[in-house]
Write a protein that holds these residues in place. Sequence first.
Motif, PDB file in Angstrom:
ATOM      1  N   SER A   1       4.774   5.625 -16.227  1.00 14.24           N
ATOM      2  CA  SER A   1       4.053   5.118 -15.056  1.00 14.24           C
ATOM      3  C   SER A   1       4.992   4.371 -14.116  1.00 14.24           C
ATOM      4  CB  SER A   1       2.911   4.202 -15.497  1.00 14.24           C
ATOM      5  OG  SER A   1       1.993   4.883 -16.321  1.00 14.24           O
ATOM      6  N   ALA A   2       5.902   3.581 -14.703  1.00 14.34           N
ATOM      7  CA  ALA A   2       6.839   2.804 -13.894  1.00 14.34           C
ATOM      8  C   ALA A   2       7.787   3.707 -13.122  1.00 14.34           C
ATOM      9  CB  ALA A   2       7.629   1.855 -14.793  1.00 14.34           C
ATOM     10  N   VAL A   3       8.279   4.758 -13.758  1.00 13.42           N
ATOM     11  CA  VAL A   3       9.171   5.705 -13.067  1.00 13.42           C
ATOM     12  C   VAL A   3       8.439   6.352 -11.898  1.00 13.42           C
ATOM     13  CG1 VAL A   3      10.405   7.894 -13.293  1.00 13.42           C
ATOM     14  CG2 VAL A   3      10.630   6.148 -15.069  1.00 13.42           C
ATOM     15  N   ALA A   4       7.180   6.727 -12.111  1.00 14.44           N
ATOM     16  CA  ALA A   4       6.385   7.301 -11.019  1.00 14.44           C
ATOM     17  C   ALA A   4       6.247   6.309  -9.871  1.00 14.44           C
ATOM     18  CB  ALA A   4       5.005   7.710 -11.537  1.00 14.44           C
ATOM     19  N   ALA A   5       6.083   5.028 -10.208  1.00 16.94           N
ATOM     20  CA  ALA A   5       5.977   3.994  -9.177  1.00 16.94           C
ATOM     21  C   ALA A   5       7.258   3.896  -8.359  1.00 16.94           C
ATOM     22  CB  ALA A   5       5.661   2.651  -9.821  1.00 16.94           C
ATOM     23  N   LEU A   6       8.396   3.944  -9.030  1.00 19.95           N
ATOM     24  CA  LEU A   6       9.673   3.823  -8.329  1.00 19.95           C
ATOM     25  C   LEU A   6       9.952   5.033  -7.448  1.00 19.95           C
ATOM     26  CD1 LEU A   6      11.890   2.289 -11.173  1.00 19.95           C
ATOM     27  CD2 LEU A   6      10.583   1.118  -9.379  1.00 19.95           C
ATOM     28  N   ILE A   7       9.440   6.190  -7.850  1.00 20.93           N
ATOM     29  CA  ILE A   7       9.643   7.404  -7.048  1.00 20.93           C
ATOM     30  C   ILE A   7       8.943   7.297  -5.700  1.00 20.93           C
ATOM     31  CG2 ILE A   7       9.080   9.879  -6.942  1.00 20.93           C
ATOM     32  CD1 ILE A   7       9.636  10.052  -9.914  1.00 20.93           C
ATOM     33  N   THR A   8       7.894   6.470  -5.610  1.00 24.41           N
ATOM     34  CA  THR A   8       7.175   6.332  -4.331  1.00 24.41           C
ATOM     35  C   THR A   8       8.063   5.753  -3.240  1.00 24.41           C
ATOM     36  OG1 THR A   8       6.322   4.100  -4.870  1.00 24.41           O
ATOM     37  CG2 THR A   8       4.983   6.001  -5.533  1.00 24.41           C
TER      38      THR A   8
ATOM     39  N   GLY B   1       0.792  -1.218   0.000  1.00 22.13           N
ATOM     40  CA  GLY B   1       0.000   0.000   0.000  1.00 22.13           C
ATOM     41  C   GLY B   1       0.826   1.271   0.000  1.00 22.13           C
ATOM     42  N   GLY B   2       2.043   1.193   0.516  1.00 24.70           N
ATOM     43  CA  GLY B   2       2.833   2.406   0.682  1.00 24.70           C
ATOM     44  C   GLY B   2       3.835   2.677  -0.420  1.00 24.70           C
ATOM     45  N   ASN B   3       4.130   1.677  -1.236  1.00 27.87           N
ATOM     46  CA  ASN B   3       5.033   1.892  -2.364  1.00 27.87           C
ATOM     47  C   ASN B   3       4.624   0.967  -3.502  1.00 27.87           C
ATOM     48  OD1 ASN B   3       6.888  -0.633  -2.507  1.00 27.87           O
ATOM     49  ND2 ASN B   3       6.866  -0.104  -0.326  1.00 27.87           N
ATOM     50  N   GLU B   4       5.109   1.263  -4.684  1.00 22.57           N
ATOM     51  CA  GLU B   4       4.695   0.517  -5.878  1.00 22.57           C
ATOM     52  C   GLU B   4       5.901  -0.098  -6.583  1.00 22.57           C
ATOM     53  OE1 GLU B   4       1.674   0.060  -6.298  1.00 22.57           O
ATOM     54  OE2 GLU B   4       0.623   1.695  -5.287  1.00 22.57           O
TER      55      GLU B   4
ATOM     56  N   SER C   1       5.407   9.732  -1.589  1.00 20.95           N
ATOM     57  CA  SER C   1       4.444   8.658  -1.834  1.00 20.95           C
ATOM     58  C   SER C   1       3.227   9.132  -2.624  1.00 20.95           C
ATOM     59  CB  SER C   1       3.986   8.046  -0.506  1.00 20.95           C
ATOM     60  OG  SER C   1       3.369   9.033   0.315  1.00 20.95           O
ATOM     61  N   ASP C   2       2.945  10.445  -2.578  1.00 20.43           N
ATOM     62  CA  ASP C   2       1.796  10.969  -3.326  1.00 20.43           C
ATOM     63  C   ASP C   2       1.970  10.817  -4.834  1.00 20.43           C
ATOM     64  OD1 ASP C   2       0.558  11.638  -0.995  1.00 20.43           O
ATOM     65  OD2 ASP C   2       1.064  13.768  -1.066  1.00 20.43           O
ATOM     66  N   VAL C   3       3.227  10.624  -5.282  1.00 17.34           N
ATOM     67  CA  VAL C   3       3.470  10.397  -6.704  1.00 17.34           C
ATOM     68  C   VAL C   3       2.783   9.110  -7.158  1.00 17.34           C
ATOM     69  CG1 VAL C   3       5.275  10.051  -8.462  1.00 17.34           C
ATOM     70  CG2 VAL C   3       5.634  11.661  -6.590  1.00 17.34           C
ATOM     71  N   GLY C   4       2.439   8.271  -6.189  1.00 18.40           N
ATOM     72  CA  GLY C   4       1.728   7.036  -6.503  1.00 18.40           C
ATOM     73  C   GLY C   4       0.427   7.282  -7.244  1.00 18.40           C
TER      74      GLY C   4
END
Length: 237
Positions: free
Chosen positions: A188-195, A154-157, A201-204
């Motif tokens: 989308s994947a880069v945004a996930a890794l930024i979380t 839930g907290g990271n992707e 985490s809001d980048v999720g």
Amino acid sequence: MTTTIHTPTDTQLAPSRAGAIGALVAAATFVFGIVLFVTTLSDYTEGDPTPVESVEFLVGHQTTLFAWYLVIFLIFGVAIIPLARTLRRRLADVSPQLADIGAVLAYIWSGLMFATGMIHNVGITAVADLEETDPTAAQALWSSIDTVTEGLGGGNELVGGLWILLVSVAAWRTRRLPTGLNILGGISAVAALITLVPGLSDVGMIFGLGSIAWFAWTGIVLLRSSETAAPAADLAR
């Protein structure tokens, strides 16, 4: 450097329908989750509720939260399995390592979603029952459950982001998926890794919105592939 364009065979396209359905269902679960997140559950998801507020909200919205967790974790976890199998099959003959690693990550992601959803839904009942007799213990229990499930998914992707990234890279190299879809997957994947970065985490949400488009687009591509392959298979008989 020359990029070789490989045309998938009818055998590779055969399981596309199951994967397409999985992709479209996955997109639908994201839509459902985000809509509920910004409407019915907004009082719970916005800001930083205290343990007391969290338990009070949980007790008053058990059915809604149960449905939310069921859809966004359990149904989603089921949906990505046929999609992962289809994408692996489509990419494996020309990019076997990326296809295999990506599929493993997808299955891990599915398992994490199952674990997160089941812990949440069992936890809701346990916390609600405990709140009647010991509110302080109920708050402590929910805080523990929330910490565990945030760590699981839930907290990271991370895991989902890595899967989509590997699929996008492999598909880019092999031209097995549209270029625009691969670019969308990469973003989308880069945004996930930024979380993974504390405080970001809001980048999720970018990953969530991008994933809706990626899953839906992938589902449409696979569905069209299966429809194209079916007549060819019939002619071959």
